[in-house]
Design a protein around this motif. Structure first.
Motif, short mmCIF file in Angstrom:
data_model
loop_
_atom_site.label_atom_id
_atom_site.label_comp_id
_atom_site.label_asym_id
_atom_site.label_seq_id
_atom_site.Cartn_x
_atom_site.Cartn_y
_atom_site.Cartn_z
N VAL A 56 0.86 -1.19 0.00
CA VAL A 56 0.00 0.00 0.00
C VAL A 56 0.89 1.23 0.00
O VAL A 56 2.09 1.16 0.29
N GLY A 57 0.29 2.39 -0.30
CA GLY A 57 1.10 3.59 -0.42
C GLY A 57 1.50 4.21 0.90
O GLY A 57 2.64 4.62 1.08
N THR A 58 0.55 4.32 1.83
CA THR A 58 0.78 5.06 3.07
C THR A 58 0.26 4.28 4.28
O THR A 58 -0.46 3.29 4.15
N THR A 59 0.62 4.78 5.46
CA THR A 59 0.11 4.17 6.69
C THR A 59 -1.40 4.33 6.80
O THR A 59 -2.09 3.47 7.35
N TYR A 60 -1.92 5.43 6.27
CA TYR A 60 -3.37 5.64 6.30
C TYR A 60 -4.07 4.59 5.45
O TYR A 60 -5.14 4.09 5.81
N GLU A 61 -3.48 4.26 4.32
CA GLU A 61 -4.06 3.22 3.47
C GLU A 61 -3.98 1.86 4.16
O GLU A 61 -4.90 1.05 4.05
N ALA A 62 -2.88 1.61 4.87
CA ALA A 62 -2.74 0.36 5.60
C ALA A 62 -3.82 0.23 6.66
O ALA A 62 -4.41 -0.84 6.85
N ALA A 63 -4.10 1.34 7.37
CA ALA A 63 -5.13 1.33 8.40
C ALA A 63 -6.50 1.07 7.79
O ALA A 63 -7.35 0.41 8.40
N ARG A 64 -6.72 1.59 6.58
CA ARG A 64 -8.01 1.45 5.91
C ARG A 64 -8.22 0.03 5.39
O ARG A 64 -9.33 -0.49 5.38
N ILE A 65 -7.14 -0.60 4.95
CA ILE A 65 -7.28 -1.88 4.25
C ILE A 65 -7.04 -3.09 5.15
O ILE A 65 -7.33 -4.22 4.76
N LYS A 66 -6.55 -2.86 6.35
CA LYS A 66 -6.17 -3.98 7.23
C LYS A 66 -7.32 -4.93 7.54
O LYS A 66 -7.11 -6.12 7.80
N ASP A 67 -8.55 -4.42 7.53
CA ASP A 67 -9.70 -5.27 7.83
C ASP A 67 -10.20 -6.04 6.61
O ASP A 67 -11.12 -6.85 6.73
N PHE A 68 -9.59 -5.79 5.45
CA PHE A 68 -10.03 -6.45 4.22
C PHE A 68 -8.99 -7.41 3.66
O PHE A 68 -9.26 -8.14 2.70
N PHE A 69 -7.77 -7.40 4.26
CA PHE A 69 -6.70 -8.29 3.81
C PHE A 69 -6.01 -8.85 5.04
O PHE A 69 -5.56 -8.09 5.91
N SER A 70 -5.90 -10.17 5.13
CA SER A 70 -5.39 -10.80 6.35
C SER A 70 -3.89 -11.05 6.35
O SER A 70 -3.32 -11.42 7.38
N GLY A 71 -3.25 -10.83 5.18
CA GLY A 71 -1.82 -11.05 5.11
C GLY A 71 -1.02 -9.83 5.56
O GLY A 71 -1.56 -8.90 6.16
N ASP A 72 0.27 -9.84 5.26
CA ASP A 72 1.12 -8.71 5.61
C ASP A 72 0.83 -7.53 4.70
O ASP A 72 0.48 -7.70 3.52
N LEU A 73 1.01 -6.32 5.24
CA LEU A 73 0.84 -5.09 4.47
C LEU A 73 2.16 -4.35 4.44
O LEU A 73 2.74 -4.04 5.49
N LEU A 74 2.67 -4.11 3.25
CA LEU A 74 3.94 -3.40 3.07
C LEU A 74 3.66 -1.96 2.69
O LEU A 74 3.09 -1.68 1.63
N VAL A 75 4.04 -1.02 3.56
CA VAL A 75 3.85 0.41 3.29
C VAL A 75 5.01 0.90 2.45
O VAL A 75 6.17 0.82 2.86
N LEU A 76 4.73 1.44 1.28
CA LEU A 76 5.78 1.83 0.35
C LEU A 76 6.40 3.19 0.68
O LEU A 76 7.58 3.42 0.42
N THR A 77 5.62 4.11 1.25
CA THR A 77 6.18 5.42 1.62
C THR A 77 7.14 5.23 2.79
O THR A 77 6.76 4.67 3.82
N PRO A 78 8.39 5.69 2.66
CA PRO A 78 9.36 5.47 3.72
C PRO A 78 9.00 6.17 5.03
O PRO A 78 8.41 7.26 5.03
N TYR A 79 9.37 5.52 6.12
CA TYR A 79 9.16 6.08 7.46
C TYR A 79 10.01 7.34 7.64
O TYR A 79 11.16 7.40 7.21
#
Length: 268
Positions: A56-79
């Motif tokens: 996913v692009g951002t942490t906000y997108e990860a928060a939005r999609i976490k309930d729809f995908f049960s695997g790992d989520l890789l945030v592409l925007t660097p910390y």
């Protein structure tokens, strides 16, 4: 002002399977507006493909999609230190593009981006000696390289990746996984053959979801029809009509996320 996307689902999914067969270990990318399909739909399609990681692009997108995908989520925007904290589960992996960023993510799962010819962000060769101490306090999931789409200088994408593999190996850094972007299937195969101990994982978005143009169709409502004469100017850019005819105004544009132009380089 209706703009509607029609999808030939069977053909669309057949294309997904074809891409997956070409790129073993594929990491689907779902960012922005979900390539026009939406995050929930692409999360469902990634699950259908059996993907264990979704980028996913951002942490906000990860928060939005976490309930729809049960695997790992890789945030592409660097910390970045000081970024707004977003509550995320442990299955979220953060990208990091600096030694300082690694130190700022103690205990976290991280992928370290290296600087490619894109010159966007990434660890430099000079940073590598400092990484040994930095990675002791994180859970390193691998390294990543984001390559340019076009290589107008005639350079070889595979050679660029090999150069970084050699640098990382010389620095005695772990090379169990390398995430790559914008490689062709045959290029990925060349790398896997040359480095059999490393798992190369292609992060793919546009080619996966939008690669078969015949699988999708866009229809917009006709809003107006105006007669124009040859040579008459029209539109924002005031182009000239090539001949007498009609100007058809159809729903769609930036408010729908389409019809955008990439920014052009300029000098101040």
């Amino acid at each position: 002002m209706a703009l509607t996307l029609y999808v030939d689902t069977a053909r669309w999914r057949a294309h997904h399977k074809h891409v997956q067969e070409q790129f073993p270990g594929l990491v689907p990318v779902c960012k922005g507006n979900g390539y026009g399909f939406g995050h929930e739909r692409l999360a469902e399609e990634a699950t259908r493909l059996g993907a264990d990681v979704l980028a996913v692009g951002t942490t906000y997108e990860a928060a939005r999609i976490k309930d729809f995908f049960s695997g790992d989520l890789l945030v592409l925007t660097p910390y970045r230190r000081g970024e707004e904290p977003v509550p995320l589960p442990d299955r979220v992996v953060r990208s990091v593009s600096s030694v300082d960023g690694v130190y700022g993510l103690v205990g976290a799962r991280v992928v370290i981006e290296v600087m490619s010819s894109m010159k966007r962000h990434g660890i430099s060769e000079q940073d590598l000696p400092q990484l040994h101490a930095a990675i002791e306090n994180v859970r390193l999931e691998g390294f990543a390289i984001h390559l340019p789409l076009d290589r107008t200088d005639g350079s070889d994408a595979v050679e660029e990746v090999i150069g970084w593999m050699d640098r990382l190996r010389a620095a005695r850094l772990p090379l169990h996984t390398m995430f790559v972007s914008h490689l062709k299937a045959e290029e990925l195969a060349r790398l896997q053959q040359q480095f059999p101990q490393t798992r190369f994982r292609a992060r793919i978005g546009t080619r996966l979801w939008l690669g078969d143009h015949e699988a999708t169709e866009y229809r917009g409502s006709v809003l107006d029809v105006t007669r124009v004469a040859k040579g008459e100017r029209f539109g924002y850019r005031q182009q000239k009509a090539a001949s007498d005819g009609y100007l058809v105004v159809v729903a769609g544009g930036t408010s729908h996320g389409v019809g955008l132009e990439a920014p052009r380089p300029c000098t101040a």
